[in-house]
Design an enzyme around this catalytic site. Structure first.
Site, PDB file in Angstrom:
ATOM      1  N   GLU A 127       7.916  -2.536   2.217  1.00 43.42           N
ATOM      2  CA  GLU A 127       7.881  -1.279   1.458  1.00 43.42           C
ATOM      3  C   GLU A 127       8.945  -0.317   1.959  1.00 43.42           C
ATOM      4  OE1 GLU A 127       4.647   1.909  -0.330  1.00 43.42           O
ATOM      5  OE2 GLU A 127       4.029   0.583   1.316  1.00 43.42           O
TER       6      GLU A 127
ATOM      7  N   HIS B  95      -8.531   0.322   2.525  1.00 42.78           N
ATOM      8  CA  HIS B  95      -7.902  -0.227   1.323  1.00 42.78           C
ATOM      9  C   HIS B  95      -8.979  -0.518   0.289  1.00 42.78           C
ATOM     10  CE1 HIS B  95      -5.454  -2.339  -1.404  1.00 42.78           C
ATOM     11  NE2 HIS B  95      -4.712  -3.063  -0.579  1.00 42.78           N
TER      12      HIS B  95
ATOM     13  N   HIS C 107       2.004   2.349  -0.421  1.00 43.71           N
ATOM     14  CA  HIS C 107       0.953   1.329  -0.475  1.00 43.71           C
ATOM     15  C   HIS C 107       0.413   1.129   0.947  1.00 43.71           C
ATOM     16  CE1 HIS C 107      -1.415  -1.740  -2.317  1.00 43.71           C
ATOM     17  NE2 HIS C 107      -0.928  -2.690  -1.538  1.00 43.71           N
TER      18      HIS C 107
ATOM     19  N   PHE D 115      -1.206  -8.377  -4.433  1.00 43.96           N
ATOM     20  CA  PHE D 115      -1.130  -9.825  -4.371  1.00 43.96           C
ATOM     21  C   PHE D 115      -0.808 -10.346  -5.770  1.00 43.96           C
ATOM     22  CE2 PHE D 115      -4.101 -10.743  -0.503  1.00 43.96           C
ATOM     23  CZ  PHE D 115      -3.058 -10.416   0.347  1.00 43.96           C
TER      24      PHE D 115
ATOM     25  N   CYS E  80      -4.591  -5.288  -6.038  1.00 46.89           N
ATOM     26  CA  CYS E  80      -4.449  -3.974  -5.401  1.00 46.89           C
ATOM     27  C   CYS E  80      -3.663  -2.966  -6.238  1.00 46.89           C
ATOM     28  CB  CYS E  80      -3.808  -4.124  -4.028  1.00 46.89           C
ATOM     29  SG  CYS E  80      -4.568  -5.414  -3.036  1.00 46.89           S
TER      30      CYS E  80
ATOM     31  N   LYS F 251      -4.517   5.047   3.432  1.00 47.66           N
ATOM     32  CA  LYS F 251      -5.394   3.918   3.772  1.00 47.66           C
ATOM     33  C   LYS F 251      -5.804   3.962   5.240  1.00 47.66           C
ATOM     34  CE  LYS F 251      -3.817   0.504   0.331  1.00 47.66           C
ATOM     35  NZ  LYS F 251      -2.800   1.305  -0.404  1.00 47.66           N
TER      36      LYS F 251
END
Length: 402
Positions: free
Chosen positions: A305, A331, A294, A390, A162, A326
């Protein structure tokens, strides 16, 4: 070190097939997430996504090109044309020899993988198209952009889940800043919205069945999207000398690794990337007005976050605006940071902060101003764009208005 500016932007995503259409949708807080439409969707438990609608490859590419272009490459070439056209650059001579392409994608030609696995394993065929490998490889989009626009300098693909787009744009920024290239085409793309792509993500049990609600206490997971965001990063004196329309300046970046867990995020790794980007840019926390988060809508990401931002910004965190687009386009995995950079440009250039839509309930662990549900007019000089992937791989970009 040379100054680096953005002189072109292009996109296609579930909110729009161009930058102007996407920015209008962001201003209006529109949702591009809806019911998925592809083969065997009834076999999925997740049936929603930010799918690009009304995109017909036949109207854009000839038959030979379509045989070579996976959907993620088609999106990339569409967005790259818009970005390069806006920049006004024509790549020839020394400019072409030194300028290149750095793009991000997590999966590359996922639709091509899916179609050909079906052909071999389900339909029992023993042969596939001779161009399957060049169609599905992760660097296909970067290669086709370089060929189509005569870009002969450093060109490659970054794949860091990502954070792929932010890592790619950071590399392009560094190449221009250090004088290795006068201009770079950069960004990222993804198209995982096919049966196999969604089925794989289902296994992680992080997907929402109804909506993406970042930072809302009742959030229940992420929603996939697809599309591309492409930019032209150019050395400032080169752009200024030819009278280019400058969208914003890229002023810093940082990358970090959590070195902790393959899927669970760490606030320490995220905080080091945020702090590092500001240090690289030479800015203080008080100068940052907006962060594109994010903000995936998962319980773990959003609170982690927010904790990282609170640690880095301290008391100034109460004055920050931080939203997740998003919630509108989904996403885009490896392409997400590129599309989300548009919201930073909109904040810096137009003074409009994109909202976090779908926000319903305050979460005490996400106590930052997330610009809930409606866009906001605000003067912003500096913005950050976060990407946390990830594998614990983090990349943050810092931008300034011009």
């Amino acid at each position: 070190m040379k100054r680096v500016v953005v002189t072109g932007a292009g996109t296609i995503n579930s909110l729009g097939h161009s930058v102007p259409a996407t920015l209008v949708a962001m201003r209006e807080g529109k949702c591009g997430i809806g019911d998925l439409e592809f083969r065997d969707v009834d076999r999925l438990s997740i049936k929603i996504g930010g799918q690009v609608r009304g995109f017909e490859a036949e109207g854009r590419f000839n038959r030979q090109q379509i045989s070579l272009y996976d959907r993620f490459t088609q999106f990339t070439l569409t967005a790259a044309k818009e970005a390069i056209d806006q920049s006004g650059l024509e790549f020839g001579g020394e400019l072409a020899a030194k300028s290149g392409v750095v793009l991000g994608t997590a999966g590359g030609g996922v639709s091509t993988w899916d179609d050909n696995y079906r052909s071999v394993y389900e339909d029992g065929k023993n042969r596939v198209h001779p161009f399957v490998v060049p169609k599905l490889m992760n660097n296909a989009a970067a290669s086709h952009v370089s060929m189509q626009h005569n870009l002969k300098g450093p060109s490659f693909t970054v794949s860091t889940a990502c954070a792929s787009s932010n890592h790619a744009m950071a590399q392009a920024f560094q190449m221009v800043r250090t004088g290795l290239a006068p201009a770079m085409v950069t960004g990222g793309s993804e198209s995982m919205l096919c049966f196999g792509g969604v089925k794989a993500w289902e296994g992680l049990r992080v997907m929402s069945k109804d909506a993406c609600r970042p930072f809302s206490a009742n959030r229940n997971g992420m929603v996939q999207g697809e599309g591309a965001g492409i930019f032209v990063f150019e050395e400032y004196e080169h752009a200024h000398g030819r009278g280019a329309d400058i969208l914003c300046e890229v002023i810093g970046f940082a990358m970090s690794s959590d070195a902790a867990d393959i899927v669970m995020p760490s606030k320490h790794g995220a905080a080091r990337a945020i702090f590092g980007a500001m240090k690289d840019a030479g800015i203080n926390p008080e100068e940052v007005g907006y962060i594109n988060a994010h903000g995936t809508g998962t319980a773990a990401n959003d609170k982690t976050e927010c904790a990282a931002v609170a640690d880095v910004f301290g008391q100034h965190a109460d004055k920050l605006m931080m939203s997740s687009t998003k919630s509108m386009h989904g996403h885009l995995i490896g392409g997400t940071g590129a599309v989300e950079l548009l919201s930073c440009i909109m904040a810096l250039r137009d003074g409009v902060i994109a909202p976090t839509i779908g926000y319903q309930e305050p979460d005490p662990e996400c106590a930052i101003d997330v610009v809930p549900n409606e866009a906001r007019d605000a003067k912003v000089e500096v913005a950050l764009s976060n990407a946390f992937a990830f594998g614990g791989l983090n990349a943050v970009l810092a931008l300034r208005s011009v």
